[in-house]
Design a protein around this motif. Structure first.
Motif, mmCIF file in Angstrom:
data_model
loop_
_atom_site.group_PDB
_atom_site.id
_atom_site.type_symbol
_atom_site.label_atom_id
_atom_site.label_comp_id
_atom_site.label_asym_id
_atom_site.label_seq_id
_atom_site.Cartn_x
_atom_site.Cartn_y
_atom_site.Cartn_z
ATOM 1 N N PRO A 183 0.825 -1.220 0.000
ATOM 2 C CA PRO A 183 0.000 0.000 0.000
ATOM 3 C C PRO A 183 0.856 1.265 0.000
ATOM 4 O O PRO A 183 0.500 2.249 -0.663
ATOM 5 C CB PRO A 183 -0.795 -0.115 1.310
ATOM 6 N N ALA A 184 1.985 1.239 0.712
ATOM 7 C CA ALA A 184 2.856 2.421 0.783
ATOM 8 C C ALA A 184 3.450 2.735 -0.581
ATOM 9 O O ALA A 184 3.502 3.902 -1.001
ATOM 10 C CB ALA A 184 3.970 2.188 1.806
ATOM 11 N N GLU A 186 2.202 1.750 -3.526
ATOM 12 C CA GLU A 186 1.129 2.163 -4.436
ATOM 13 C C GLU A 186 0.797 3.651 -4.242
ATOM 14 O O GLU A 186 0.634 4.395 -5.208
ATOM 15 C CB GLU A 186 -0.134 1.324 -4.219
ATOM 16 N N GLN A 187 0.741 4.063 -2.999
ATOM 17 C CA GLN A 187 0.411 5.459 -2.703
ATOM 18 C C GLN A 187 1.516 6.402 -3.194
ATOM 19 O O GLN A 187 1.242 7.402 -3.867
ATOM 20 C CB GLN A 187 0.195 5.637 -1.212
ATOM 21 N N ALA A 188 2.772 6.049 -2.882
ATOM 22 C CA ALA A 188 3.896 6.895 -3.303
ATOM 23 C C ALA A 188 3.961 6.981 -4.826
ATOM 24 O O ALA A 188 4.248 8.043 -5.401
ATOM 25 C CB ALA A 188 5.200 6.352 -2.734
ATOM 26 N N ARG A 190 1.730 7.079 -6.972
ATOM 27 C CA ARG A 190 0.756 7.990 -7.584
ATOM 28 C C ARG A 190 1.368 9.348 -7.875
ATOM 29 O O ARG A 190 0.972 10.033 -8.822
ATOM 30 C CB ARG A 190 -0.468 8.164 -6.680
ATOM 31 N N GLU A 233 9.104 8.771 -4.922
ATOM 32 C CA GLU A 233 7.886 8.548 -5.709
ATOM 33 C C GLU A 233 8.209 7.935 -7.072
ATOM 34 O O GLU A 233 7.504 7.040 -7.538
ATOM 35 C CB GLU A 233 7.121 9.862 -5.921
ATOM 36 N N GLN A 240 6.735 -0.503 -9.102
ATOM 37 C CA GLN A 240 5.377 -1.028 -9.289
ATOM 38 C C GLN A 240 5.133 -1.385 -10.756
ATOM 39 O O GLN A 240 4.558 -2.432 -11.073
ATOM 40 C CB GLN A 240 4.363 0.010 -8.821
ATOM 41 N N ASN A 277 -3.899 -4.023 -5.264
ATOM 42 C CA ASN A 277 -3.227 -2.989 -6.057
ATOM 43 C C ASN A 277 -4.065 -2.591 -7.283
ATOM 44 O O ASN A 277 -4.336 -3.405 -8.168
ATOM 45 C CB ASN A 277 -1.851 -3.505 -6.497
#
Ligand code: KG4
Ligand code: ZN
Length: 340
Positions: A183-184, A186-188, A190, A233, A240, A277
């Motif tokens: 999750p970390a 995936e968020q970064a 973005r 990021e 990813q 994801n």
């Protein structure tokens, strides 16, 4: 006036879960605690802590499930628990609890393979029928399974080193992001640009559908060490992208392989924590559409570890008359193939 109800227990990793399902696959009640906060300071699951936490709260979750379902022990038809594979201390807690209850209440006991739970989870509320192709991607597991029926699973390919979720967790650590890494990252990602860093897409062009993620992790490690001015990021996005690209390329081969042994197969399901994801889901949805296959992603809470999938697998096994004796020993290692 209750349908056949089965109680399921899941304690193989860092989630303590109990659930009750009925014979239509409806989840009647569930209760769980995640131990993420307990393990976060250590950057991963600590088996000893996990086992103690399971012991602390499993009884309460079972009680809560019965209360939520508004039923008594007399309404429960069987008790299923994850009996492997996974962290043996936690599994022992769940299995011993299930056996004790089964003995005290004179109910059938079912020792469920955690992987079989994941494999059958798309049937819980999913628009799916055998045969279906499943990509199981979690922190501990990473494989393509062709599900022909209960107990009939063909593993078409698997990871040669790390599981995809494990790779996300390791990459997050390299980038200074918190656990769990998926999750970390995936968020970064973005806020990042995947094209800024060139990372390898492993296994590209290889026959079959085996996967590999350790080379990617090492490449990221080298990159981070060499370039101090990197944006986290961008690294997250590139990582990813490399994982998702590999999974999709491998999925394509898995689809082609499935059609050889199961020509009628046209369902593709994804399960396990990494199935959360959004980029992976979108890419797999696009891929399966090209083949005119039905794409099924179970609810988020059914993708990660949960007791409903264990109760459901238990229900199907009980209905097939495949209950286990109370002498069943938990198995830290238990390949899905041995279940067939
Ligand atoms: O199925 P699960 O809850 O537990 C087992 O490993 O059995 O999966 C947890 C894994 C972790 O490695 C976590 O980083 C990964 O799933 N994960 C994700 C995402 N959410 C969880 N990976 C990528 N993207 C996500 N959004
Ligand atoms: Zn799992």
């Amino acid at each position: 006036n209750f349908a056949m109800l089965v109680l399921g227990i899941e304690t193989s990793c860092d989630e303590t879960c109990a659930a009750i399902v009925d014979d239509t696959g409806r989840i009647i009640a569930e209760s769980m605690t995640s131990q993420i906060k307990d393990h976060q300071p250590f950057g991963g699951v600590v088996p000893e802590i996990a086992a103690r936490r399971h012991l602390d709260c499993l009884d309460d979750h079972i009680r809560t499930c019965l209360d939520k379902a508004g039923c008594q022990w007399g309404n429960i038809a069987a008790i299923a628990a994850t009996a492997g594979p996974g962290l043996i201390g936690g599994i022992a807690v769940g299995v011993m609890t299930a056996k004790s209850l089964a003995f005290a209440r004179d109910l059938p006991f079912l020792a469920i393979n955690h992987l079989e739970g994941h494999a059958l989870s798309p049937m819980l509320g999913g628009n799916i029928a055998y045969p279906y192709l499943l990509l199981l991607v979690s922190g501990g597991h990473c494989q393509f399974v062709l599900c022909h029926g209960l107990g009939r699973y063909a593993v078409l390919g698997g990871t040669r080193d790390d599981a995809a979720g494990e790779a996300f967790d390791k990459a997050a650590r390299l980038l200074g992001l918190p656990y769990p890494g998926g999750p970390a990252i995936e968020q970064a990602a973005r806020g990042g640009d995947a094209t800024k860093i060139d990372l390898p897409i492993s296994m590209l062009g290889h026959a079959g559908c085996d996967m590999s993620f350790s080379g990617l992790k090492s490449a990221l490690d080298r990159h981070v060490k060499r370039h101090s001015a990197l944006k986290v990021e961008d690294c997250a996005a590139a990582f990813q992208h490399a994982v998702v690209s590999q999974l999709c390329e491998r999925a394509q081969n898995a689809i082609i392989m499935s059609r050889e042994t199961a020509p009628s197969c046209h369902h593709f399901a994804v399960a396990g924590g990494v199935a959360a994801n959004a980029v992976l889901r979108a890419s797999l949805a696009a891929l399966t559409k090209e083949y005119h296959w039905n794409f099924v992603v179970p609810d988020q809470k059914l993708c990660t570890d949960n007791a409903a999938m264990i109760a459901w697998a238990g229900l199907l096994r009980a209905r097939a008359g495949q209950c286990n004796g109370l002498d069943f020993a938990p198995r830290p290692r238990w390949p899905l193939q041995e279940n067939s």
